[in-house]
Design an enzyme around this catalytic site. Structure first.
Site, PDB file in Angstrom:
ATOM      1  N   ASN A  45       0.629  -1.232  -0.021  1.00 13.57           N
ATOM      2  CA  ASN A  45       0.159  -0.012  -0.178  1.00 13.57           C
ATOM      3  C   ASN A  45       0.872   1.177  -0.094  1.00 13.57           C
ATOM      4  O   ASN A  45       1.932   1.348   0.575  1.00 13.57           O
ATOM      5  CB  ASN A  45      -1.106  -0.156   0.930  1.00 13.57           C
ATOM      6  CG  ASN A  45      -0.450  -0.151   2.457  1.00 13.57           C
ATOM      7  OD1 ASN A  45       0.665  -0.675   2.864  1.00 13.57           O
ATOM      8  ND2 ASN A  45      -0.896   0.326   3.605  1.00 13.57           N
ATOM      9  N   ILE A  46       0.412   2.313  -0.489  1.00 15.95           N
ATOM     10  CA  ILE A  46       1.249   3.566  -0.833  1.00 15.95           C
ATOM     11  C   ILE A  46       0.073   4.543  -0.631  1.00 15.95           C
ATOM     12  O   ILE A  46      -0.863   4.848  -1.555  1.00 15.95           O
ATOM     13  CB  ILE A  46       1.717   3.824  -2.427  1.00 15.95           C
ATOM     14  CG1 ILE A  46       2.399   2.486  -2.674  1.00 15.95           C
ATOM     15  CG2 ILE A  46       2.262   5.040  -2.557  1.00 15.95           C
ATOM     16  CD1 ILE A  46       2.962   2.324  -4.203  1.00 15.95           C
ATOM     17  N   GLU A  47       0.153   5.291   0.589  1.00 15.69           N
ATOM     18  CA  GLU A  47      -0.701   6.440   1.019  1.00 15.69           C
ATOM     19  C   GLU A  47      -0.012   7.609   0.646  1.00 15.69           C
ATOM     20  O   GLU A  47       0.992   7.983   0.828  1.00 15.69           O
ATOM     21  CB  GLU A  47      -0.789   6.263   2.625  1.00 15.69           C
ATOM     22  CG  GLU A  47      -1.395   4.711   3.023  1.00 15.69           C
ATOM     23  CD  GLU A  47      -1.437   4.806   4.621  1.00 15.69           C
ATOM     24  OE1 GLU A  47      -1.047   5.548   5.176  1.00 15.69           O
ATOM     25  OE2 GLU A  47      -2.262   3.827   4.886  1.00 15.69           O
ATOM     26  N   CYS A  56      -4.068   0.735  -2.668  1.00 19.17           N
ATOM     27  CA  CYS A  56      -3.911  -0.459  -1.909  1.00 19.17           C
ATOM     28  C   CYS A  56      -2.868  -1.409  -2.498  1.00 19.17           C
ATOM     29  O   CYS A  56      -2.376  -1.272  -3.515  1.00 19.17           O
ATOM     30  CB  CYS A  56      -5.120  -1.325  -2.033  1.00 19.17           C
ATOM     31  SG  CYS A  56      -6.520  -0.465  -0.871  1.00 19.17           S
ATOM     32  N   GLU A  58      -3.038  -4.470  -3.168  1.00 18.81           N
ATOM     33  CA  GLU A  58      -3.629  -5.597  -4.249  1.00 18.81           C
ATOM     34  C   GLU A  58      -3.555  -4.875  -5.645  1.00 18.81           C
ATOM     35  O   GLU A  58      -2.961  -5.337  -6.663  1.00 18.81           O
ATOM     36  CB  GLU A  58      -4.948  -6.135  -3.926  1.00 18.81           C
ATOM     37  CG  GLU A  58      -4.947  -6.611  -2.696  1.00 18.81           C
ATOM     38  CD  GLU A  58      -5.265  -5.675  -1.455  1.00 18.81           C
ATOM     39  OE1 GLU A  58      -4.755  -4.774  -1.367  1.00 18.81           O
ATOM     40  OE2 GLU A  58      -6.091  -6.342  -0.804  1.00 18.81           O
ATOM     41  N   CYS A  93     -10.165  -4.884  -0.117  1.00 23.16           N
ATOM     42  CA  CYS A  93     -11.302  -3.986  -0.002  1.00 23.16           C
ATOM     43  C   CYS A  93     -12.159  -4.114  -1.278  1.00 23.16           C
ATOM     44  O   CYS A  93     -11.965  -4.836  -2.103  1.00 23.16           O
ATOM     45  CB  CYS A  93     -10.784  -2.417   0.185  1.00 23.16           C
ATOM     46  SG  CYS A  93     -10.148  -1.765  -1.630  1.00 23.16           S
ATOM     47  N   CYS A  96     -10.484  -3.114  -4.588  1.00 24.00           N
ATOM     48  CA  CYS A  96      -9.659  -4.126  -4.902  1.00 24.00           C
ATOM     49  C   CYS A  96     -10.168  -5.275  -5.494  1.00 24.00           C
ATOM     50  O   CYS A  96      -9.781  -5.988  -6.685  1.00 24.00           O
ATOM     51  CB  CYS A  96      -8.640  -4.449  -4.078  1.00 24.00           C
ATOM     52  SG  CYS A  96      -7.420  -3.187  -3.532  1.00 24.00           S
TER      53      CYS A  96
HETATM   54  N1  THU Z   1      -5.398  -1.426   2.210  1.00 22.74           N
HETATM   55  C1  THU Z   1      -4.494  -2.362   1.119  1.00 22.74           C
HETATM   56  O1  THU Z   1      -3.640  -2.158   1.016  1.00 22.74           O
HETATM   57  N2  THU Z   1      -5.582  -3.159   0.719  1.00 22.74           N
HETATM   58  C2  THU Z   1      -6.834  -3.416   1.405  1.00 22.74           C
HETATM   59  O2  THU Z   1      -7.707  -4.262   0.469  1.00 22.74           O
HETATM   60  C3  THU Z   1      -7.194  -2.579   2.086  1.00 22.74           C
HETATM   61  C4  THU Z   1      -6.805  -1.551   2.777  1.00 22.74           C
HETATM   62  C5  THU Z   1      -4.607  -0.097   2.838  1.00 22.74           C
HETATM   63  C6  THU Z   1      -4.946   1.035   2.398  1.00 22.74           C
HETATM   64  C7  THU Z   1      -4.081   1.985   3.553  1.00 22.74           C
HETATM   65  O3  THU Z   1      -3.099   2.423   3.161  1.00 22.74           O
HETATM   66  C8  THU Z   1      -4.320   1.045   4.543  1.00 22.74           C
HETATM   67  O4  THU Z   1      -4.435  -0.378   4.150  1.00 22.74           O
HETATM   68  C9  THU Z   1      -5.345   1.376   5.875  1.00 22.74           C
HETATM   69  O5  THU Z   1      -6.704   1.367   5.316  1.00 22.74           O
END
Ligand code: THU
Length: 137
Positions: A45-47, A56, A58, A93, A96
């Site tokens: 994940n890259i925020e 996300c 995935e 999620c 994804c």
């Molecule tokens: N996140 C994912 O990388 N994959 C998912 O399917 C659910 C959420 C990440 C997004 C965010 O950076 C962190 O989890 C918290 O929501």
């Protein structure tokens, strides 16, 4: 699918999670996507500040693969949790799931793992029945 292949996929997801860029949530996710040709594409994940642009793990993996011309997949392993911990239920999620459905059939395997030895296996249809599609079936 052979359990040793799934175990390797989980280990690759755990390794990919180390690159998670998650300064806002502190929740680190890793994914490893197995292509039909045997190649694996990993993602984390890259925020992004403001959150809407966050990607996300995935989708990072899917976009890496598709951008390299690979669009057929058999399985994905997903791991995640706060800090150094892994939880037992880091499911993809909704966004994804829909992104997976763009490229993967109903029998595509989704592994939700807490460790290389503790995991659960789902089909994409388990997670996203009645998927939206513009394609004619
Ligand atoms: N996140 C994912 O990388 N994959 C998912 O399917 C659910 C959420 C990440 C997004 C965010 O950076 C962190 O989890 C918290 O929501």
């Amino acid at each position: 699918m052979d359990a040793s292949i799934l175990k390797t996929l989980i280990e690759e997801a755990i390794a990919a999670r180390r690159s998670s860029y998650s300064p806002y949530s502190g929740f680190k996710v890793g994914a490893a996507l197995l292509a039909q040709n045997g190649d694996t594409f990993t993602g984390c994940n890259i925020e992004i500040s403001g959150h809407t642009a966050t990607c996300c793990a995935e989708r990072t993996a899917i976009f890496k693969a598709v951008s390299q011309g690979i669009t057929s997949f058999t399985a994905i392993a997903v791991v995640g949790g706060p800090g150094d911990a892994l939880i037992d239920s880091c499911f993809p999620c909704g966004v994804c799931r829909q992104a997976l459905a763009e490229f993967c059939g109903e029998d595509f395997i989704v592994i939700v793992a807490e460790s290389a030895d503790k995991w659960r296996k789902f089909s994409l249809n388990d997670l996203l029945p009645h998927r939206f599609s513009e394609k004619k079936s």
